[in-house]
Design a protein around this motif. Structure first.
Motif, short mmCIF file in Angstrom:
data_model
loop_
_atom_site.label_atom_id
_atom_site.label_comp_id
_atom_site.label_asym_id
_atom_site.label_seq_id
_atom_site.Cartn_x
_atom_site.Cartn_y
_atom_site.Cartn_z
N ALA A 172 1.60 1.85 -3.52
CA ALA A 172 0.48 2.20 -4.29
C ALA A 172 0.16 3.68 -3.59
CB ALA A 172 -0.56 1.19 -3.73
N ALA A 173 0.30 4.27 -2.56
CA ALA A 173 0.16 5.46 -2.09
C ALA A 173 1.14 6.32 -2.84
CB ALA A 173 -0.02 5.82 -0.82
N GLY A 233 -7.02 -5.95 2.00
CA GLY A 233 -5.76 -5.06 1.69
C GLY A 233 -5.30 -5.24 0.31
N HIS A 234 -5.93 -6.37 -0.72
CA HIS A 234 -5.27 -6.31 -1.88
C HIS A 234 -5.13 -5.45 -2.56
CE1 HIS A 234 -4.01 -8.99 -5.27
NE2 HIS A 234 -5.29 -8.93 -5.61
N ILE A 235 -6.54 -4.65 -3.00
CA ILE A 235 -6.29 -3.64 -4.04
C ILE A 235 -6.89 -2.31 -3.30
CG2 ILE A 235 -8.00 -3.03 -5.98
CD1 ILE A 235 -5.96 -5.37 -6.62
N PHE A 236 -6.36 -1.33 -4.18
CA PHE A 236 -6.53 0.11 -3.64
C PHE A 236 -7.24 0.96 -4.53
CE2 PHE A 236 -2.42 -1.62 -1.70
CZ PHE A 236 -3.07 -1.77 -0.49
N ASP A 237 -8.12 2.09 -4.25
CA ASP A 237 -8.63 2.75 -5.30
C ASP A 237 -7.97 4.23 -5.03
OD1 ASP A 237 -10.28 4.29 -6.88
OD2 ASP A 237 -12.06 3.84 -5.79
N ALA A 246 -3.81 3.82 2.01
CA ALA A 246 -3.17 2.52 1.58
C ALA A 246 -2.15 2.45 2.61
CB ALA A 246 -3.19 2.31 0.21
N GLY A 256 0.97 -1.11 0.24
CA GLY A 256 -0.11 -0.18 -0.08
C GLY A 256 0.88 1.18 0.12
N VAL A 261 -2.49 -10.30 2.49
CA VAL A 261 -3.45 -9.60 1.67
C VAL A 261 -4.34 -10.59 0.78
CG1 VAL A 261 -2.19 -7.50 1.82
CG2 VAL A 261 -1.93 -8.93 -0.27
N ASP A 278 1.45 -10.90 -2.00
CA ASP A 278 2.58 -11.41 -1.06
C ASP A 278 2.88 -12.64 -1.13
OD1 ASP A 278 -0.02 -11.94 -0.24
OD2 ASP A 278 0.01 -10.82 1.92
N GLY A 286 -5.79 4.69 -11.49
CA GLY A 286 -5.87 4.73 -10.07
C GLY A 286 -5.88 3.44 -9.43
N LEU A 287 -5.81 2.44 -9.91
CA LEU A 287 -5.63 0.97 -9.47
C LEU A 287 -4.26 1.13 -8.39
CD1 LEU A 287 -7.04 -2.14 -9.24
CD2 LEU A 287 -5.00 -2.58 -10.63
N GLY A 288 -4.41 0.37 -7.39
CA GLY A 288 -3.26 -0.12 -6.65
C GLY A 288 -3.24 -1.43 -6.01
N GLY A 289 -2.26 -2.05 -5.86
CA GLY A 289 -2.35 -3.25 -5.29
C GLY A 289 -1.25 -3.76 -4.22
N ALA A 290 -1.59 -4.88 -3.39
CA ALA A 290 -0.71 -5.62 -2.94
C ALA A 290 -0.63 -6.73 -2.76
CB ALA A 290 -0.89 -5.09 -1.18
N GLN A 326 -8.05 -4.79 -14.23
CA GLN A 326 -8.91 -5.15 -13.30
C GLN A 326 -9.82 -4.14 -12.30
OE1 GLN A 326 -8.92 -8.36 -14.33
NE2 GLN A 326 -8.24 -9.29 -12.46
N GLY A 381 -5.15 5.03 -4.14
CA GLY A 381 -4.25 5.17 -2.54
C GLY A 381 -4.98 5.01 -1.51
N GLN A 386 -11.22 -2.92 -8.26
CA GLN A 386 -11.11 -1.37 -7.78
C GLN A 386 -12.42 -1.19 -7.07
OE1 GLN A 386 -8.90 0.88 -10.41
NE2 GLN A 386 -9.51 3.04 -9.25
#
Lengths: 329, 329, 329, 329
Positions: A94-95, B126-130, B140, A91, B319, A110, A104-108, B271, B132, B275
């Motif tokens: 992503a941030a 916690g896998h995906i962020f919009d 995030a 994150g 995540v 592991d 604007g998609l972000g991902g984590a 994807q 941030g 989001q």
């Protein structure tokens, strides 16, 4: 009673003879055919599973899994470490807007690296051998090579470990503080006394999934693990081998590292009950389960039976596997 | 119907605007309090779980897990590999008598190294962020760092994912051979038509765990994975976002790598439904489930509901996490 | 002398001010251009390397690497474990004739999973940041993300770390038994006294690769690691920052876990000399080197200089990397 | 000439007989005593190493290592993957100020998981067996178990692989474009013609470290790896076994995955030259070295000899190990 007489006779200096005798008395080879790969899991039939679902009343669910992280009990012995969890994406990244995804998609993401028996787990039938012989009489080298267990890999029971669970809270019923001392050997008599104290809901029947709480995890949580992995702990006595066989249970798990009492009951020994239970009885053993929350609930309502689903992650060819067992009452 | 009108309006060239609108319409932030970490899993109450247990009749159980081995779909993209399983001890060594254990004991032990989303798995919140922002409106970088997900790690839902499962076999009902073509976008209308075709047992209700079979795994099993991991596949249309929200389901899983249709429905996208679904709806998505055996059984008896236990291995801070889902009918 | 006056002034309660001052005095940003990625390795020119090769006389070679195995110093802190080495194929399997290769071929193969700084290693320039700033003044987030070090990954110095090595056996020259006590802070004066005691062959010059033996590894080998990884150890004083800068050495390594003295010299601190040395000086630090055999030889012939090749395994984007340094005399 | 006559006689249909004959002719068992663990590395004496240091003139250094990352040649075959590098801490986290270190310190740290033979590497003497027999005539099961190579682990040569390197650029001298075709078998005659073409600096002598450039890596770099790992490639002919033995070289490496020509020269075969070279000759083989930059320089100045340091990371008990070889001219 078998366990008592056996206990009386147990010769601490001669594990070879004691193990051979117990193995011979309790050997299930051929019982489900020469090509069997599921051992005592054969006892757990669809009928029993359906009946077990009928035990559900409130719908309260309990995870019986310990955590999977670096705070676990492993100390590196035999290259068994705690799970190492690392991130492929975060994150924070992503941030910071540096991931390169569109709109604007972000991902984590592991990764984990871990021994398959580092935390809450089932021993598979390929985990232990008796003089080079695996479950159902197969030569060990024809079962488990460097490529894994070709015959009884944990995937062979991926779909079936769901049925009637029964908690035997030996710690609560045989101690004043709910925690058996390290080195306490739980005998068949102890198990029977616990069943008797708990009442009808804990009667043990063919095909059951039995959970034995010693209270040692409760103590470890309070004091830290110390030299837990392989060190002294309460656990099942070698003399319970006959009960494990005769009761026709499908599987049995404890809240300790090694299921059986540590130190073991022979002068020079390493996990002798495993040597009878896994390759000879064909019994599935669970280790490092967290039974505390469930035990609280059972003590509160007096009902020690429930619907238990405990299906291991089917790593192909694994001789043991992590599981997040779920008890529903 | 929402999905139809949305479909009509979908502007392939402007994912930013479409995603923002869908996210705004379906955002559940604050719905379960500002400190919530379980999202739609809140819909799955003990009452619903108890009722779901009542669906069990025959006791037949189905593992919905794909195998965990090197034959899996991963191709190394974004460092996602298939599971690497290695042995710490083997039956070959035991049979050669070189392990050094006393009284004829031999043992096998093993290790796995794998991405947590390499095979059958749940996406955690916690896998995906919009832009941030993570589930429930959290920044995030305050949720997922290099140390893992401190807030919504998969362990926060370790005990609850057991309840009423419903299979929507879209592949069977919308194709002649049971397999949707790669790139086929499943719309809300398709879902509703499938429910209608399957009958009363597949009515979708609040708190349900929905399984959508596309048939793509069936095809992959026949033809090999090819460039499967991230490549073209059938899957849910972006336009199902409103149905995913409005239906108040607890979770939804498919038999594909990425849940939503691939390629995605915008000209430049990755994807987009994730989001909206994960950080905004707070919905749990399952991927790479094996629904084929269950689907066969459902087609045979016409009953598409069952008791489903699908509890992930609680790797602290993960995540996403592997799971061996068990459906009992 | 700089170090003495600095030592006098060191305020244990104010690491922020001390670090800022030392960083400002010794900062090399821009010295080799704004796009530099090699820091002090720039001092080690081809000419110096050629001259260093001329130091070889007997051809005796010394590996300065500790072992890479489970007996190492790591304790799991910050997820740093010892190397986990597992086999993909074994001689036992080969001898059992079960590998399936033609014409009698058998094979063994293996895998390792390890932190890149678990044993003998170089810190890369992306390993440490000073208030969010990396070597040469770059923002840390533009240098090292979850994908690794995009700018100063260890591969950028894969080809150059070979040149004149000089051993400063501070343990031998400043103690009676060859082993400095844990917590002993090696100052610039200690280094200069050691050089003086050792004689002309240990004069330190621009571009040199300096090895500082404290003797702590000798002790650890005798007593076991204990809480070594991060625990008390002798090491360089924070006050050597100016000497590290002014001497224009290319790199410096010790036989300890953390290079600098532990506990650190401020009341609340963590590796403050790293904070000056890596991001500000651009200096390469080596840790956990085994200098004992080399030190014996140097003490015997009185020659403390040699040709040293210490090229890290070039894991792309790594912020540190294992190395097997070879000294040839 | 030996290789010619052998080539003439090579019976593609009978690898068993050909291998047995070549093994018998070239077997070095007992040559350095019954307890030897270093094989041909015994040829590389301190005297030769000292002389090799005298070859250094300009001090220019060349890393002969390929990169260690996910872009490598491995395809998962036999569980050999490319290196998986993940971060334990990042600059992004440091810049976000969330790491919790005092006085503005930030850090990045990382982990790698990789087969020991995934990229540039040495085969150890425990890597290959001939009918269940390892180097020096030892039973394979007494050498390499699940715990690793107890006898000839790569750590046994951790300190010695530094000496005279000679590049034989067969690709340049036997093709028009510097790249031998896949499937091209390099015979002894080809090696001798290359030596002759290159001139006096490439005379091969006892104790040398020989590098054979085929040019295949150059091609792979241009076209991508394709099915490289185990697929068709140029390489040494089986018929070079006698030259490998008679020349008394200490080690030999190529720029290909598998050292010898692929497909192999028998109808049904897998790496037959390995079966002679490693367990019988006791020869160290290097694979996947990057010889291109060095080859350019040698072609430019006509000097094909240099000081080569190529010490593997001493993973205890490893049957192969990564190395970053450094040539200094």
């Amino acid at each position: 009673m078998t366990s008592e007489s056996t206990t009386t006779a147990l010769d601490r200096t001669d594990p070879e003879r004691e193990i051979a005798a117990a193995a011979k008395r309790n050997r299930n080879w051929g019982r489900w055919g020469s090509d069997d790969v599921r051992g005592t899991m054969n006892y757990l039939t669809d009928d029993l599973r359906a009946a077990a679902a009928g035990l559900v009343r409130s719908g309260a669910s309990f995870s019986l899994s310990q955590s999977f992280d670096m705070d676990g009990p492993q100390k590196g012995w035999r290259r068994r470490t705690n799970p190492i969890h690392t991130m492929l994406d975060t994150g924070t990244d992503a941030a910071a807007g540096i991931q390169g995804f569109p709109h604007g998609l972000g991902g984590a993401d592991d990764v984990v690296s871990m021994p398959l028996q580092c935390s809450t787990q089932w021993d598979g039938l390929g985990h232990i051998f008796d003089h080079g012989v695996a479950w159902n009489g197969r030569p060990a080298q024809e079962v488990v090579t460097s490529l894994g267990d070709h015959v009884t890999g944990i995937e062979t029971v991926a779909n079936g470990i769901a049925g009637r669970g029964v908690l035997l809270d030996v710690g609560r019923h045989l101690s004043t503080d709910g925690e058996l001392a390290d080195g306490f050997a739980i005998t068949t008599e102890h198990l029977l006394r616990t069943i008797d104290a708990q009442g009808a809901s804990s009667a043990v029947r063919r095909g059951d999934l039995i959970l034995v709480r010693t209270g040692q995890l409760t103590r470890a949580r309070r004091h830290g693990w110390g030299d837990y992995a392989g060190g002294p702990a309460p656990g099942l006595s070698f003399t319970t081998a006959d009960w494990l066989h005769d009761s026709e249970i499908a599987a049995i798990a404890t809240d300790t590292w090694g299921f059986e009492v540590r130190p073991n009951e022979f002068d020079v020994a390493f996990q002798p009950l495993h040597q009878v239970a896994i390759p000879n009885i064909g019994l599935f053993l669970g280790e490092m389960w967290d039974l505390d929350a469930l035990a609280e609930d059972c003590a509160h309502d007096g009902i020690y039976e429930f619907f238990l689903t405990a299906s291991p992650i089917p790593v192909t060819g694994a001789v043991g596997a992590p599981v997040n067992p779920i008890a529903v009452k």
